[in-house]
Motif scaffolding. Structure first.
Motif, short mmCIF file in Angstrom:
data_model
loop_
_atom_site.label_atom_id
_atom_site.label_comp_id
_atom_site.label_asym_id
_atom_site.label_seq_id
_atom_site.Cartn_x
_atom_site.Cartn_y
_atom_site.Cartn_z
N TYR A 258 0.76 -1.23 0.06
CA TYR A 258 -0.01 -0.12 0.09
C TYR A 258 0.98 1.13 -0.05
CZ TYR A 258 0.83 0.29 5.12
OH TYR A 258 1.38 0.46 6.41
N LEU A 259 0.23 2.33 -0.41
CA LEU A 259 0.75 3.49 -0.27
C LEU A 259 -0.02 4.30 0.62
CD1 LEU A 259 2.75 5.74 -1.45
CD2 LEU A 259 1.48 6.31 -3.12
N HIS A 260 0.33 4.73 1.84
CA HIS A 260 -0.28 5.65 2.81
C HIS A 260 -0.21 7.26 2.90
CE1 HIS A 260 -1.22 5.95 7.32
NE2 HIS A 260 -2.02 6.52 6.83
N VAL A 261 -1.17 7.83 2.47
CA VAL A 261 -0.98 9.17 1.87
C VAL A 261 -1.66 10.38 2.62
CG1 VAL A 261 -1.07 11.11 -0.05
CG2 VAL A 261 -0.80 8.62 -0.51
N ARG A 281 -2.65 8.49 -7.11
CA ARG A 281 -3.33 7.03 -6.72
C ARG A 281 -2.87 6.29 -8.04
NH1 ARG A 281 -6.98 3.49 -4.52
NH2 ARG A 281 -8.57 2.97 -5.83
N ALA A 282 -3.29 6.97 -9.36
CA ALA A 282 -3.11 6.13 -10.59
C ALA A 282 -1.69 5.70 -10.76
CB ALA A 282 -3.63 7.04 -11.67
N VAL A 300 -16.81 7.62 2.98
CA VAL A 300 -17.91 7.02 2.13
C VAL A 300 -17.85 7.45 0.64
CG1 VAL A 300 -20.29 6.38 1.85
CG2 VAL A 300 -19.23 6.05 3.93
N SER A 301 -17.81 9.01 0.62
CA SER A 301 -17.83 9.60 -0.63
C SER A 301 -16.67 9.15 -1.47
CB SER A 301 -17.87 11.19 -0.20
OG SER A 301 -17.78 12.03 -1.51
N ARG A 302 -15.58 9.30 -0.74
CA ARG A 302 -14.34 8.97 -1.62
C ARG A 302 -14.36 7.48 -2.10
NH1 ARG A 302 -9.68 11.95 -0.49
NH2 ARG A 302 -8.76 10.58 -2.32
N LEU A 303 -14.84 6.63 -1.13
CA LEU A 303 -14.70 5.34 -1.56
C LEU A 303 -15.80 4.98 -2.76
CD1 LEU A 303 -13.83 2.26 -0.81
CD2 LEU A 303 -15.60 2.20 0.94
N THR A 304 -16.59 5.72 -2.73
CA THR A 304 -17.69 5.56 -3.76
C THR A 304 -17.26 6.01 -5.07
OG1 THR A 304 -19.71 5.78 -2.36
CG2 THR A 304 -20.17 6.12 -4.49
N GLN A 305 -16.39 7.01 -5.08
CA GLN A 305 -15.71 7.60 -6.18
C GLN A 305 -14.60 6.98 -6.82
OE1 GLN A 305 -14.52 11.59 -5.07
NE2 GLN A 305 -16.49 12.08 -4.26
N GLY A 306 -14.35 5.63 -5.80
CA GLY A 306 -12.97 4.95 -6.12
C GLY A 306 -11.62 5.68 -6.01
N ALA A 307 -11.54 6.95 -5.10
CA ALA A 307 -10.45 7.68 -4.87
C ALA A 307 -9.41 7.00 -3.77
CB ALA A 307 -10.69 8.82 -4.62
N ALA A 308 -10.01 6.30 -3.06
CA ALA A 308 -9.17 5.49 -2.11
C ALA A 308 -9.81 4.03 -1.76
CB ALA A 308 -9.07 6.30 -0.81
N ASP A 309 -8.88 3.27 -1.21
CA ASP A 309 -9.40 1.88 -0.71
C ASP A 309 -9.56 1.78 0.82
OD1 ASP A 309 -8.82 0.68 -3.42
OD2 ASP A 309 -6.85 1.45 -2.96
N LEU A 310 -8.53 2.45 1.66
CA LEU A 310 -8.83 2.39 3.01
C LEU A 310 -8.39 4.06 3.56
CD1 LEU A 310 -6.27 -0.54 3.62
CD2 LEU A 310 -8.95 -0.68 3.58
#
Length: 361
Positions: A258-261, A281-282, A300-310
């Motif tokens: 992982y990458l933790h940002v 991320r890309a 939840v918003s970022r997860l729904t957008q596929g912008a982050a995993d954790l």
């Protein structure tokens, strides 16, 4: 909220995390003699084992890597044994835990360094910051620039510390490349004015963090290796997008877990300077952990957008050992007592009650 993916399992390498909530590293300054984590640390971490993943407080990879009093190490047998109690306690509760590998570089004081030596850095540039030493805050000491032939020894210290972490029972390790410490000092031109192979270009300034990560991954496995970065936090940089896109791409090619940002400035504005975390991320292409000022709705918003995993949470975990349950059920969060964050004993460390304890009171 109970049905959303934030609270569903996630596969990270060989691990199945129970949810997508990560406990971020939190310096608490409670190590005992010899910089050994004690029984109280085992209790503290096990109380928070419902996090999908715990990332421990930073553990210095050597005495040279220490920047604050009473922080734990991972370079002696006694420290390995102390951490084993922590990992056993977390695993007994069904949790997973990585150890953060830490070298502070120039963010230190001569009273913490071997034989009172100057702290080391890529360049002899003193930062405007303080460290906690001798039970009070003091300006950092003047650093000295590392000699070229000293650098392989620090890489070896990271590798040895990673092996020690696995010997102590950790599920993996996180290389600390964020928040103004040594690896970030190499990556950013605000702290790195070297003219050798570790300074100057984007590629040369990335060399240290990439060499360290490659060494750690070779020692413990890429699937058990993560890296934390803070592109616009900590040290200033004239080209953070180019610098960290390059680092992220190279780390992705290594196949690390992982990458933790740290997005934007810790505890501050989310719009410090223009920066595309989507591009980052890309470029990385694997599990992306987002950190800094998240709540359930934003996660939840970022997860729904596929912008982050954790999503990692720091300070909320201090006063809320059962943070996952509180977030899931929308129970109000307990407030942190700022007077007991750093140093001391059980007060403000292991005595924050869970929802269940409060209900039974």
């Amino acid at each position: 909220m109970t049905g959303n993916a934030l609270f569903e399992p996630y596969t990270l390498g060989a691990l199945t995390l129970s949810n997508r909530i990560v406990m971020a590293p939190l310096t608490r300054n409670r190590a005992g003699a010899g910089f050994v984590p004690g029984d109280i640390a085992a209790k503290y971490y096990s109380q928070r084992a419902t996090a999908g993943l715990i990332i421990s407080e930073g553990a210095q990879i050597s005495q040279q890597g220490q920047g604050y009093q009473d922080t734990p190490g991972i370079y002696t047998q006694a420290q390995i044994d102390g951490w084993r109690k922590v990992t056993d306690a977390v695993h007994s509760k069904g949790g997973h835990i990585f150890l953060q590998l830490w070298h502070v570089g120039r963010v230190s004081h001569v009273d913490l360094q071997p034989n009172g030596q100057a702290p080391v850095a890529p360049s002899a540039i003193k930062p405007e910051t303080k460290v906690f030493v001798n039970n009070s805050f003091a300006d950092v000491s003047e650093p000295r620039a590392l000699e070229f032939d000293e650098i392989p020894g620090i890489v070896a210290d990271f590798r040895r510390a990673a092996a020690n972490a696995i010997a102590a029972g950790f599920d993996g390790v996180e290389v600390h490349g964020a928040n103004g410490y040594l690896l970030e000092q190499f990556a950013k031109d605000g702290s790195n004015t070297r003219t050798d192979a570790y300074g100057g270009s984007v590629e040369h300034r990335a060399r240290m963090i990439l060499e360290v990560t490659a060494a750690v991954a070779a020692e413990v496995g890429a699937e058990r290796t993560g890296v934390r970065i803070s592109p616009v936090n900590g040290v200033t940089s004239t080209d953070p997008q180019a610098q960290f896109n390059y680092i992220a791409e190279k780390l992705g090619q290594m196949g690390i877990a992982y990458l933790h940002v740290v997005e934007s400035a810790t505890g501050g504005s989310q719009e410090v300077v223009p920066f595309s975390y989507a591009d980052l991320r890309a470029k990385f292409g694997n599990t992306y952990i987002a950190n800094n000022g998240y709540d359930v709705e934003r996660a939840v918003s970022r997860l729904t957008q596929g912008a982050a995993d954790l999503f990692s949470f720091g300070r909320p975990f201090i006063a809320n050992p059962d943070l996952v349950e509180r977030l899931k059920t929308a129970v109000p969060l307990a407030e942190v007592n700022p007077a007991t964050i750093y140093g001391g004993g059980a007060e403000g460390y292991t005595d924050y009650p869970s929802i269940a304890a409060v209900s039974c009171a």
